[in-house]
Design an enzyme around this catalytic site. Sequence first.
Site, PDB file in Angstrom:
ATOM      1  N   PRO A  89       1.486  -4.028   3.214  1.00  0.00           N
ATOM      2  CA  PRO A  89       2.827  -4.622   3.289  1.00  0.00           C
ATOM      3  C   PRO A  89       2.814  -5.976   4.002  1.00  0.00           C
ATOM      4  CG  PRO A  89       2.880  -2.321   4.012  1.00  0.00           C
ATOM      5  CD  PRO A  89       1.437  -2.685   3.842  1.00  0.00           C
ATOM      6  N   GLU A 117      -2.199   5.139   8.767  1.00  0.00           N
ATOM      7  CA  GLU A 117      -1.469   3.985   9.319  1.00  0.00           C
ATOM      8  C   GLU A 117      -2.094   2.667   8.876  1.00  0.00           C
ATOM      9  OE1 GLU A 117       1.424   3.890  10.862  1.00  0.00           O
ATOM     10  OE2 GLU A 117       1.484   6.058  10.620  1.00  0.00           O
ATOM     11  N   ARG A 155      -3.148  -7.903 -18.288  1.00  0.00           N
ATOM     12  CA  ARG A 155      -2.333  -8.471 -19.373  1.00  0.00           C
ATOM     13  C   ARG A 155      -2.682  -9.936 -19.643  1.00  0.00           C
ATOM     14  NH1 ARG A 155       1.764  -5.590 -21.063  1.00  0.00           N
ATOM     15  NH2 ARG A 155       3.000  -7.399 -21.717  1.00  0.00           N
ATOM     16  N   ASP A 170       6.271 -13.097 -21.839  1.00  0.00           N
ATOM     17  CA  ASP A 170       6.836 -12.155 -20.866  1.00  0.00           C
ATOM     18  C   ASP A 170       7.703 -12.877 -19.839  1.00  0.00           C
ATOM     19  OD1 ASP A 170       5.799  -9.782 -21.794  1.00  0.00           O
ATOM     20  OD2 ASP A 170       4.020  -9.830 -20.503  1.00  0.00           O
TER      21      ASP A 170
HETATM   22  N1  SAM Z   1       1.739   1.490   9.028  1.00  0.00           N
HETATM   23  C1  SAM Z   1       1.615   0.676   7.869  1.00  0.00           C
HETATM   24  C2  SAM Z   1       2.684  -0.398   7.855  1.00  0.00           C
HETATM   25  O1  SAM Z   1       3.812  -0.152   8.269  1.00  0.00           O
HETATM   26  O2  SAM Z   1       2.357  -1.522   7.370  1.00  0.00           O
HETATM   27  C3  SAM Z   1       1.789   1.491   6.608  1.00  0.00           C
HETATM   28  C4  SAM Z   1       0.544   2.102   6.129  1.00  0.00           C
HETATM   29  S1  SAM Z   1       0.772   2.833   4.552  1.00  0.00           S
HETATM   30  C5  SAM Z   1       1.395   4.411   4.963  1.00  0.00           C
HETATM   31  C6  SAM Z   1      -0.844   3.163   4.004  1.00  0.00           C
HETATM   32  C7  SAM Z   1      -1.456   2.111   3.104  1.00  0.00           C
HETATM   33  O3  SAM Z   1      -0.683   1.936   1.946  1.00  0.00           O
HETATM   34  C8  SAM Z   1      -1.604   0.733   3.699  1.00  0.00           C
HETATM   35  O4  SAM Z   1      -2.735   0.630   4.509  1.00  0.00           O
HETATM   36  C9  SAM Z   1      -1.707  -0.134   2.456  1.00  0.00           C
HETATM   37  O5  SAM Z   1      -3.037  -0.207   1.972  1.00  0.00           O
HETATM   38  C10 SAM Z   1      -0.853   0.621   1.443  1.00  0.00           C
HETATM   39  N2  SAM Z   1       0.484   0.031   1.225  1.00  0.00           N
HETATM   40  C11 SAM Z   1       1.665   0.536   1.672  1.00  0.00           C
HETATM   41  N3  SAM Z   1       2.688  -0.219   1.281  1.00  0.00           N
HETATM   42  C12 SAM Z   1       2.173  -1.246   0.575  1.00  0.00           C
HETATM   43  C13 SAM Z   1       2.748  -2.373  -0.094  1.00  0.00           C
HETATM   44  N4  SAM Z   1       4.052  -2.616  -0.073  1.00  0.00           N
HETATM   45  N5  SAM Z   1       1.913  -3.221  -0.758  1.00  0.00           N
HETATM   46  C14 SAM Z   1       0.576  -2.998  -0.764  1.00  0.00           C
HETATM   47  N6  SAM Z   1      -0.015  -1.946  -0.147  1.00  0.00           N
HETATM   48  C15 SAM Z   1       0.766  -1.075   0.513  1.00  0.00           C
END
Ligand code: SAM
Length: 254
Positions: A89, A117, A155, A170
């Site tokens: 994120p 996490e 794509r 697209d």
């Molecule tokens: N504690 C982290 C945070 O708040 O940023 C969230 C970890 S999430 C439960 C577990 C994994 O999901 C992350 O390490 C990431 O690789 C992936 N992930 C979660 N949301 C994402 C997003 N919006 N875009 C890309 N990867 C995501």
Amino acid sequence: MWCGVVTLFPQSFSAIQDYGITARAIKNGLLTLKTWDPRDFTVDNYATVDDRPYGGGPGMVMMAQPLRDALAAAKQAAPSRPRVVYVTPAGKRFDQQTARKLAMNSEPLIFIAGRYEGIDHRVIEHDVDEQLSIGDYVLSGGELAVMVIVDALTRWLPGALGHNQSAVNDAFSEENLGLLDCPHYTRPASLAGVDVPPVLLGGDHQLIARWRKKQSLGQTWLHRPDILQKLTLDETCQKLLAEFQKEIVKEEPL
Ligand code: SAM
């Protein structure tokens, strides 16, 4: 295009390995998609891949060692120096331009899918070239994010789509000013009293192209005004959009 993924859930990638455009691209040799599971690189009897966070708090963190060893194996298998992408994120927002750029660069990519996490931050600092996010929400793991990215970039691989112009037509494509796509229709020509726009049945390709451009502008105005605000429309586009807006007002019930 060569893509490797470091993931605790390699089986989940069957969703793109076995279905649709991505499966066909793999079958036709346009896309290679391989996975590495950090669990296969653990050194203890319990195949431990996570541990408690320093400083306390809830959840677990993916440990650096199995992750880095899996990454090293993936790097070794790559056909040339790969770019390492962590999906998170906290990353730069992934969009259609990034998908196209990644596909056109044809640089091998290794994605790290986080769980729990997230991953030990030192891996991000030492091993990751780029961080990408697929949107402002939190998934339980990076696998879905990686699949979204690989699908979108596939794509853009020449020959991956049935029709070569499809990706260019697209939504968000530069050739279409970054606008949304126009509406599409197929048979029957009349459905529950609603007819397909007559221009699409007339066979005049210039008129059809004009109608599609007008609809693209109109759909963007209706659903994504933020995109239009960033554009300077030429006179023709301004006229088409004004026509669309006038027609919408006429159609609104009293
Ligand atoms: N504690 C982290 C945070 O708040 O940023 C969230 C970890 S999430 C439960 C577990 C994994 O999901 C992350 O390490 C990431 O690789 C992936 N992930 C979660 N949301 C994402 C997003 N919006 N875009 C890309 N990867 C995501």
